[in-house]
Structures are given as structure tokens and as C-alpha cells.
Design a protein around this motif. Sequence first.
Motif, short mmCIF file in Angstrom:
data_model
loop_
_atom_site.label_atom_id
_atom_site.label_comp_id
_atom_site.label_asym_id
_atom_site.label_seq_id
_atom_site.Cartn_x
_atom_site.Cartn_y
_atom_site.Cartn_z
N ILE A 162 0.84 -1.21 0.00
CA ILE A 162 0.00 0.00 0.00
C ILE A 162 0.87 1.26 0.00
CG2 ILE A 162 -1.74 1.31 1.29
CD1 ILE A 162 -2.77 -1.25 -0.12
N LEU A 163 1.92 1.26 0.80
CA LEU A 163 2.84 2.41 0.83
C LEU A 163 3.52 2.62 -0.51
CD1 LEU A 163 4.46 2.01 4.36
CD2 LEU A 163 2.79 3.74 3.63
N ALA A 164 3.89 1.53 -1.19
CA ALA A 164 4.52 1.63 -2.52
C ALA A 164 3.55 2.23 -3.53
CB ALA A 164 5.00 0.26 -2.99
N LEU A 165 2.29 1.84 -3.46
CA LEU A 165 1.29 2.44 -4.36
C LEU A 165 1.22 3.95 -4.12
CD1 LEU A 165 -1.68 -0.11 -4.14
CD2 LEU A 165 -0.07 0.18 -6.01
N GLU A 166 1.20 4.34 -2.85
CA GLU A 166 1.13 5.75 -2.50
C GLU A 166 2.35 6.51 -3.00
OE1 GLU A 166 1.04 7.89 1.73
OE2 GLU A 166 -0.49 6.32 1.49
N ARG A 167 3.54 5.95 -2.76
CA ARG A 167 4.79 6.59 -3.21
C ARG A 167 4.85 6.74 -4.71
NH1 ARG A 167 7.27 3.23 0.56
NH2 ARG A 167 7.77 1.77 -1.11
N ASN A 168 4.25 5.80 -5.43
CA ASN A 168 4.29 5.83 -6.89
C ASN A 168 3.18 6.65 -7.52
OD1 ASN A 168 6.64 4.27 -7.29
ND2 ASN A 168 5.50 2.42 -6.81
N GLY A 169 2.44 7.36 -6.68
CA GLY A 169 1.44 8.28 -7.19
C GLY A 169 0.13 7.63 -7.64
N VAL A 170 -0.11 6.41 -7.20
CA VAL A 170 -1.36 5.75 -7.55
C VAL A 170 -2.48 6.47 -6.79
CG1 VAL A 170 -2.65 3.58 -7.44
CG2 VAL A 170 -0.21 3.57 -7.97
N ARG A 171 -3.53 6.80 -7.49
CA ARG A 171 -4.64 7.54 -6.86
C ARG A 171 -5.32 6.71 -5.79
NH1 ARG A 171 -7.14 11.91 -10.45
NH2 ARG A 171 -5.46 12.34 -11.89
N LEU A 172 -5.93 7.40 -4.85
CA LEU A 172 -6.51 6.77 -3.68
C LEU A 172 -7.59 5.75 -4.03
CD1 LEU A 172 -6.20 6.69 -0.67
CD2 LEU A 172 -7.80 8.58 -0.49
N ALA A 173 -8.42 6.04 -5.01
CA ALA A 173 -9.46 5.09 -5.41
C ALA A 173 -8.84 3.79 -5.90
CB ALA A 173 -10.36 5.69 -6.48
N ALA A 174 -7.78 3.88 -6.69
CA ALA A 174 -7.10 2.69 -7.20
C ALA A 174 -6.41 1.94 -6.06
CB ALA A 174 -6.09 3.07 -8.28
N GLN A 175 -5.85 2.68 -5.10
CA GLN A 175 -5.23 2.03 -3.93
C GLN A 175 -6.27 1.24 -3.16
OE1 GLN A 175 -3.02 4.64 -1.29
NE2 GLN A 175 -2.39 5.91 -3.02
N ALA A 176 -7.43 1.84 -2.94
CA ALA A 176 -8.50 1.17 -2.19
C ALA A 176 -8.98 -0.07 -2.93
CB ALA A 176 -9.65 2.14 -1.94
N ASN A 177 -9.13 0.03 -4.25
CA ASN A 177 -9.56 -1.13 -5.05
C ASN A 177 -8.52 -2.25 -4.99
OD1 ASN A 177 -12.01 -0.09 -5.86
ND2 ASN A 177 -11.17 0.82 -7.72
N ALA A 178 -7.24 -1.88 -5.13
CA ALA A 178 -6.17 -2.88 -5.08
C ALA A 178 -6.14 -3.56 -3.72
CB ALA A 178 -4.83 -2.23 -5.39
#
Length: 65
Positions: free
Chosen positions: A13-29
Amino acid sequence: MDTFDHKVVGDFILALERNGVRLAAQANAFDRLKAILLDANRLGLFEDDPVSGVKSPQYATPSAW
């Protein structure tokens, strides 16, 4: 499968955040990963719940703003 634990999931989850993945996509993943890992837990592939203690990304839909 033994390498998955709450630290690995949290780091993902932290890697998604660091890589600029939007919050909606983070939540879905996170939701999809959680479902897969919980099924694996129910099948006995994990002793402990690998998402236990991991804070889910919080996404508010635009209508909730």
C-alpha cells in the motif's frame, strides 16, 4: 505464501502511495488483495490473517464530499 504478512501488505500500500497511484485505485487494489488473501487464509494456506492490522486506504466518493 509464507512470506505474506501484514508488513508485506502494508508495504504494498505504501509503494502504491509513493508511486502516485490515486486513492481510489489504492483502495480497489487493497480490497482485491484482501479478498484473495482471506480466501487463502480460509483454505489453510496462512496460519494468521495477513491483512490483520493493515489500515485500508480510505477513499471517499465524490458524492460524500
